[in-house]
Design an enzyme around this catalytic site. Structure first.
Site: not given
Ligand SMILES: NC(=O)c1ccc[n+]([C@@H]2O[C@H](COP(=O)([O-])OP(=O)(O)OC[C@H]3O[C@@H](n4cnc5c(N)ncnc54)[C@H](O)[C@@H]3O)[C@@H](O)[C@H]2O)c1
Ligand SMILES: O=c1ccn([C@@H]2O[C@H](COP(=O)(O)OP(=O)(O)O[C@H]3O[C@H](CO)[C@@H](O)[C@H](O)[C@H]3O)[C@@H](O)[C@H]2O)c(=O)[nH]1
Length: 443
Positions: A121, A205, A209, A250, A254, A258, A261, A322
């Site tokens: 992101t 994106k 969010n 959503f 609550g 958290g 993201c 969550k």
């Molecule tokens: N976690 C989610 O649900 C989610 C969903 C959608 C988008 N995103 C976005 O995706 C991105 C990654 O999020 P995440 O939760 O997977 O992060 P994360 O912290 O779980 O994982 C990132 C990984 O990158 C590695 N890393 C760091 N520097 C590196 C390098 N130079 N070379 C190779 N690896 C390296 C770290 O060691 C780690 O394993 C963020 O921008 C986040 O906002 C996260």
């Molecule tokens: O009705 C609701 C739904 C969610 N939550 C809270 O919102 C937070 C995020 O929940 P959720 O969105 O389910 O989890 P994430 O894994 O953080 O996913 C969000 O963040 C990701 C990272 O960017 C995106 O990819 C997803 O689309 C987006 O839903 C949590 O603390 C939940 O408890 C509430 O309080 N009420």
């Protein structure tokens, strides 16, 4: 297709595993040597439902590999995903040092045309910066595409394999074709692959969010008002969610949102707005309301104990931000536990998956083997995560174990009638809960 995924966290590991599952050859690269060693031994470093089966199958069938070497990982790759962290920098905007660092390294390593896909992101304009960083040292042609990820933790595999939509930002016809081919197996039911320019994809994106965070925050404010006027937010949720223009999802009030993201992405969009001299007032309200919401139960707890938590034994159910994840990033439970400890309470906590991660941050808590163990002689129970196993507990057993029958519920798990029948004093969010109206003035 041969694919490299750089960054093997929640997003990288799910992306790599799922694309291996659709028949591609995938190598995941990470700088964390300990993590890569575990992955190579077939050990998953995160808890994510459904991931283990796919992970093991694709390793066994030789489609999924791991390395610490960027050179080895990207060799002959047609598509290179960047799934790197973008944490908040000092001023709140997304820190691009991981992305741009890897982009700089990639330039001289590319031997053939490749599509570099930004899955992290990132703020608007990042694709241009990545392109420039690679181009500075590249010897071959390449394209940079923005392909934001929308998976939710806890249901990440399902979200990835059956996405509501895929957003792809590119102005290159070649890259468009490559991405279309890669995603085709995931959108066979007709869910759209939406093409646009890179900047719009990056903004999409943050808009998604921030909108979801805003939706939750709106309901949290309705809940806070419900407490004052004597209405029930769960009824309101049912009443408005059935309007298809609003939608059912959503809308759960609550203890605040958290995770890794929403908090950082709302903040980053606010920062982008500031940089472009636009005062995005709603985002500032969302952040301020959510900060308060996370601490919402504490004044009620204090009031219940006449302002003195010293020596009180508080049970905590739920540490993850969550259910169905071990992720505790920005989890409301954490700051509440720290406050309870600071005020002299003892804390016994239970979470099905997140205790190991929490132990590393907060050591002076007793982590128990079961939810019931945490209730041993407790003066109250606080609930922060709606794990399914907390939904239908044995209230009689709880009453026996606890010193006092008091529940502070940040996730509205129980019916008011049901909990009253069992003689509990019950505080929840935005409902006409026992004694709550008398306490409203403390807000
Ligand atoms: N976690 C989610 O649900 C989610 C969903 C959608 C988008 N995103 C976005 O995706 C991105 C990654 O999020 P995440 O939760 O997977 O992060 P994360 O912290 O779980 O994982 C990132 C990984 O990158 C590695 N890393 C760091 N520097 C590196 C390098 N130079 N070379 C190779 N690896 C390296 C770290 O060691 C780690 O394993 C963020 O921008 C986040 O906002 C996260
Ligand atoms: O009705 C609701 C739904 C969610 N939550 C809270 O919102 C937070 C995020 O929940 P959720 O969105 O389910 O989890 P994430 O894994 O953080 O996913 C969000 O963040 C990701 C990272 O960017 C995106 O990819 C997803 O689309 C987006 O839903 C949590 O603390 C939940 O408890 C509430 O309080 N009420």
């Amino acid at each position: 297709m041969k694919i490299a995924v750089v960054g093997t966290g929640y997003v990288g590991l799910v992306t790599g595993t799922c694309f291996a599952e659709t028949g591609n050859q995938v190598i995941c690269v990470d700088i964390d040597a300990a993590k890569v060693a575990r992955l190579k031994q077939g050990e998953l470093p995160i808890y994510e439902p459904g991931l283990d089966v796919l992970f093991h199958r694709n390793i066994e069938e030789d489609r999924l590999k791991f390395t610490t070497s960027l050179v080895e990982g990207i060799k002959d790759a047609e598509v290179i995903f960047l799934a790197l962290p973008t944490p908040p920098g000092e001023n709140g905007s997304a820190d691009l040092k991981y992305i741009l660092g890897v982009a700089k390294d990639l330039g001289p390593l590319l031997e053939n045309y490749a599509v570099i896909v930004d899955k992290s992101t990132v703020p608007v304009g990042t694709a241009e910066k990545v392109r420039a960083a690679i181009a500075a040292n590249a010897k071959v042609d390449f394209d940079v595409v923005s392909n934001p990820e929308f998976l939710r933790e806890g249901v990440a595999v399902e979200d990835f394999m059956k996405p509501d939509r895929v957003v792809i930002g590119t102005s290159s016809e070649t890259a468009k074709k490559v991405m279309e081919k890669l995603y085709a197996p995931l959108v066979r039911q007709g869910n759209p692959v939406i093409f646009m320019d890179e900047r719009s994809a990056e903004m999409t994106k943050y808009a998604a969010n921030s909108f979801l965070a805003l939706k939750i925050t709106f309901m949290n404010e309705i809940a806070n008002l419900c407490e004052k006027v004597g209405a029930d937010v769960d009824d309101i949720r049912r009443g408005i969610g059935t309007d298809s223009r609003i939608g059912k999802r959503f809308l759960f009030a609550g203890i605040g949102y958290g995770g890794s993201c929403f908090p950082k992405d709302v903040q980053a969009l606010a920062k982008t707005s500031q940089e472009y001299d636009y005062d995005f007032r709603m985002l500032n309200s969302v952040m301020a309301v959510n900060d308060d919401q996370k601490k919402k139960l504490l004044p009620i707890v204090r009031k219940h104990f006449d302002g003195n938590l010293k020596g009180k034994k508080i049970a905590v159910w739920g540490l993850a931000f969550k259910p169905h994840t071990d992720d505790i990033r920005e989890a409301p439970a954490l700051e509440n536990i720290v406050a309870l400890l600071e005020e002299g309470a003892t804390v016994l906590a239970y979470d099905p998956e997140a205790m190991e991660n929490t132990k590393r941050l907060i050591s002076n808590v007793t982590y128990t083997h079961s939810a019931y163990d945490a209730l041993d002689k407790a003066d109250a129970l606080m609930i922060f995560t709606e794990w399914p196993q907390f939904r239908t507990p044995d209230f009689a057993k709880m009453a026996e174990l606890m010193n006092d029958k008091v529940i502070f519920d940040g996730r509205n798990l129980y019916e008011l009638k049901q909990i009253r029948e069992h003689g509990f004093l019950y505080y929840s969010i935005g409902r006409e809960t026992q004694n709550l109206r008398e306490l409203i003035n403390i807000y």
